[in-house]
Scaffold this active site. Structure first.
Site, short mmCIF file in Angstrom:
data_model
loop_
_atom_site.label_atom_id
_atom_site.label_comp_id
_atom_site.label_asym_id
_atom_site.label_seq_id
_atom_site.Cartn_x
_atom_site.Cartn_y
_atom_site.Cartn_z
CG ASN A 42 42.99 47.02 52.01
OD1 ASN A 42 41.92 46.49 52.29
ND2 ASN A 42 43.92 47.23 52.92
N GLY B 218 36.50 51.34 54.93
CA GLY B 218 37.65 50.45 55.11
C GLY B 218 38.96 51.14 54.79
CG HIS C 1 40.53 58.03 58.19
ND1 HIS C 1 40.08 58.66 59.32
CD2 HIS C 1 40.52 56.71 58.46
CE1 HIS C 1 39.81 57.74 60.25
NE2 HIS C 1 40.08 56.55 59.74
N GLY D 277 32.04 43.65 54.14
CA GLY D 277 32.59 43.36 55.47
C GLY D 277 31.49 43.31 56.51
CB ALA D 278 27.89 42.57 56.05
CB ALA D 279 30.26 38.91 59.23
N GLY D 280 31.81 41.93 60.06
CA GLY D 280 32.89 42.47 60.89
C GLY D 280 32.36 43.34 62.03
CD GLN E 30 34.58 45.43 47.82
OE1 GLN E 30 34.59 46.58 48.23
NE2 GLN E 30 34.61 44.38 48.63
#
Length: 329
Positions: free
Chosen positions: A106, A131, A188, A12-15, A113
């Site tokens: 998810n 996430g 969480h 999710g590196a561009a989030g 992953q």
């Protein structure tokens, strides 16, 4: 700076969280000024163009510690040789989605992953899941990576931990550095239990310093547990920079160790400690050393705390049952 680079994979590196996180990692916030880092960034195909822009910005910072960046949409390629994987990307809850829909959406992501990490990650891999729903996403990834020791997976409750420290500091007029031994128990989610009965303010018991059970029960706990929603109400978007900061804090303490006389909160696999059902990924007070965590033992749990811990772990058990029925674990 002769050490070989730590390979850090971020999903999710561009989030929004990714955008805050990558610059923290590249600047040395994780392992200090002497250890170079190689970033391996995973995104879905439609977001790769945006990710290219983020990489351009990383280039433009000329970070001395950033030894390289690789981007892509294939987890088997991006996780190859990773020492640390920060699983930030997740499907957000959309309008009309039930929690079970969220778990299912998810589940597919974290199943894939987990399998990829199992196949190609380095032998010393540590996996932190940011996430949401983080605890159960971590459980799914762990269950799909049978060759990786189960204690190498953790879900993020450090943001809740940091929020609790901040609220307690504000209440007592102390500095955040004066507060030790804060604990977050459970999930969480809004059922989490921020526990100050073992915490210390300048060496004194925090609950005694506060001296106000009504504040603990009706102000402190709900403020910490519902802080994410309050930020969305105020900002119009979910907490991103604080989540990135907590993700960095959690990974740093996991890899480098906790300070003497203190502990942190991490969601890790339960061994049955404190009556938390075995096999759940639940938040505990932990100490860390040499990349390994240990649940703090011997804490007295009063009736009030017991009921709170039981409530949040029951929610985790429900989530585990749901993803089991979906065939995800």
């Amino acid at each position: 700076m002769s050490a070989s680079p730590l390979k850090v994979a971020v999903t999710g590196a561009a989030g929004q969280i990714g955008y805050s996180l990558l610059f923290r990692l590249a600047s040395g916030s994780l392992l200090g000024p002497d250890r170079p880092i190689e970033l391996r960034l995973l995104e879905i195909e439609p977001a790769l163009k945006a990710l290219e822009g983020v990489v351009m910005e990383l280039d433009d910072c000329a970070f001395p510690l950033l030894s390289g960046v690789e981007i892509g949409a294939d987890p088997n390629k991006i996780f190859d040789g990773a020492n640390l994987a920060l699983l930030v990307g997740a499907r957000p809850r959309g309008p009309g989605m039930e929690r079970s829909d969220l778990l299912e959406a998810n589940g597919a992501i974290f199943t894939a992953q987990g399998k990829a990490l199992n196949e190609v990650a380095a032998d010393d891999i540590r996996v932190g899941v940011t996430g949401n729903p983080a605890n159960t996403n971590a459980l799914i990834a762990m269950s799909n990576a049978p060759d990786i020791p189960r204690e190498r997976f953790s879900a993020l409750t450090r943001l809740d931990h940091n929020r609790a420290i901040s609220q307690l500091a504000k209440k007592t007029g102390a500095k955040v550095t004066d507060i030790k031994k804060m604990t977050i128990w459970g999930n969480h989610s809004a059922t989490q239990y921020p526990d100050i009965f073992h915490a210390e303010v300048k060496g004194k018991n925090a609950a005694e310093v506060v001296g106000d059970q009504n504040w603990i029960e009706n102000d402190f706990i709900p403020t910490v547990a519902k802080r994410g929603a309050a930020i969305i109400d105020a900002r119009g978007a979910s907490s991103a920079a604080s989540a990135a900061s907590a993700t960095t804090d959690a990974a740093r303490d996991w890899l480098l160790g906790t300070p003497a006389g203190d502990w942190v909160s991490m969601a890790v696999i339960s061994d049955g400690s404190y009556g938390v059902p075995e096999g759940l990924i639940s938040s505990f007070p932990v100490t860390t050393k040499d990349g390994d965590w240990t649940i703090v033992q011997g804490l007295e749990i009063d009736e009030f705390s017991r009921s709170r811990i039981d409530k949040t772990t029951a929610e985790l058990a429900d989530e585990r049952n749901a993803v089991t029925q979906l065939g995800l674990i």
